[in-house]
Write a protein that holds these residues in place. Structure first.
Motif, short mmCIF file in Angstrom:
data_model
loop_
_atom_site.label_atom_id
_atom_site.label_comp_id
_atom_site.label_asym_id
_atom_site.label_seq_id
_atom_site.Cartn_x
_atom_site.Cartn_y
_atom_site.Cartn_z
N VAL A 36 41.37 39.09 48.26
CA VAL A 36 42.35 38.17 48.13
C VAL A 36 43.23 38.67 47.13
O VAL A 36 42.50 39.47 46.11
CB VAL A 36 42.30 36.57 47.30
N LEU A 37 44.71 39.50 47.53
CA LEU A 37 44.85 40.06 46.71
C LEU A 37 45.84 39.36 45.34
O LEU A 37 46.52 38.59 45.42
CB LEU A 37 46.82 41.45 47.03
N LEU A 38 45.66 39.69 43.99
CA LEU A 38 45.68 38.81 43.24
C LEU A 38 47.15 39.42 42.35
O LEU A 38 47.40 40.39 42.75
CB LEU A 38 44.53 39.34 41.44
N ASP A 39 48.58 38.85 41.52
CA ASP A 39 49.50 38.77 40.84
C ASP A 39 48.89 40.35 40.55
O ASP A 39 49.75 41.32 40.08
CB ASP A 39 49.98 38.10 40.17
N SER A 40 48.46 40.19 39.72
CA SER A 40 47.86 41.48 38.29
C SER A 40 46.27 41.53 38.50
O SER A 40 45.99 40.10 38.47
CB SER A 40 49.07 41.45 37.37
N PRO A 41 46.03 42.38 38.07
CA PRO A 41 44.42 42.31 37.71
C PRO A 41 44.04 41.32 36.79
O PRO A 41 44.97 41.12 35.83
CB PRO A 41 43.57 43.92 36.75
N PRO A 42 43.09 40.67 36.90
CA PRO A 42 42.22 39.59 35.50
C PRO A 42 42.94 40.40 34.49
O PRO A 42 42.82 41.15 33.93
CB PRO A 42 40.93 39.29 36.39
N ALA A 59 39.59 45.37 38.92
CA ALA A 59 40.37 45.72 38.04
C ALA A 59 42.09 46.64 38.64
O ALA A 59 42.27 46.92 38.33
CB ALA A 59 39.89 47.38 37.30
N ARG A 60 41.44 46.93 39.95
CA ARG A 60 42.28 47.38 40.86
C ARG A 60 43.42 45.78 41.48
O ARG A 60 44.65 46.40 42.07
CB ARG A 60 42.41 48.10 42.11
N GLY A 61 43.16 44.58 40.92
CA GLY A 61 44.46 43.65 41.32
C GLY A 61 43.62 43.02 42.48
O GLY A 61 44.47 42.57 42.98
N SER A 62 42.92 43.31 43.57
CA SER A 62 42.16 42.76 44.44
C SER A 62 40.70 42.07 43.84
O SER A 62 39.13 42.31 43.57
CB SER A 62 41.99 43.69 45.00
N LEU A 63 40.77 40.34 44.46
CA LEU A 63 39.33 39.29 44.43
C LEU A 63 38.25 39.87 45.92
O LEU A 63 38.85 39.48 46.72
CB LEU A 63 39.84 38.54 44.56
N PRO A 64 37.48 40.96 45.94
CA PRO A 64 36.96 40.94 47.19
C PRO A 64 36.62 39.94 47.97
O PRO A 64 35.72 38.83 47.15
CB PRO A 64 35.76 41.86 47.02
N ALA A 65 35.96 40.26 49.29
CA ALA A 65 35.42 38.92 49.89
C ALA A 65 33.48 38.73 49.51
O ALA A 65 33.32 39.45 48.24
CB ALA A 65 34.57 39.55 51.14
N TRP A 66 33.18 36.98 48.94
CA TRP A 66 32.33 36.36 48.07
C TRP A 66 31.55 37.82 47.14
O TRP A 66 30.99 37.69 46.87
CB TRP A 66 30.84 37.66 49.61
N THR A 67 33.08 37.42 46.22
CA THR A 67 32.67 37.42 44.47
C THR A 67 33.17 36.76 43.72
O THR A 67 33.83 35.55 44.26
CB THR A 67 33.36 38.89 44.38
#
Length: 75
Positions: A36-42, A59-67
Motif C-alpha cells: 500500500v502506497l503511503l502519502d509520505s514515509p511515516p 522509509a520510501r513511503g510504501s507499506l509492504p504486504a503482511w507488515t
C-alpha cells in the motif's frame, strides 16, 4: 489517551494514540498480499517492524504486504 484510526485500503490501516506527554504512538499494518502506497514515509522513530526487511520500503513511503510497524512521534 486519545485514539484514532484510518483505513488506507481494504487490508491496511493506521492507528494512533495521543499519549499523556503529547507524544504519539502510531501503528501501521497491512494484512494483505499487495503493498500500500503511503502519502509520505511515516514520521517519527521506528520502534518495531515485522518483518524487519520492511523498514526500507516504509522509509520510501510504501507499506509492504503482511507488515506491521510501530512508530513514536515525540512531543
Amino acid at each position: 489517551v486519545e485514539a484514532r484510526f484510518r483505513e488506507m485500503s481494504k487490508t491496511a490501516l493506521a492507528a494512533g494514540w495521543q499519549l499523556g506527554d503529547d507524544s504519539k504512538l502510531v501503528l501501521y499494518t497491512n494484512l494483505g498480499d499487495e503493498p500500500v502506497l503511503l502519502d509520505s514515509p511515516p514520521p517519527g522513530a521506528l520502534l518495531y517492524v515485522i518483518p524487519q526487511e520492511s523498514a526500507t520500503e516504509l522509509a520510501r513511503g510504501s507499506l509492504p504486504a503482511w507488515t506491521t510497524a510501530w512508530y513514536h512521534i515525540g512531543s
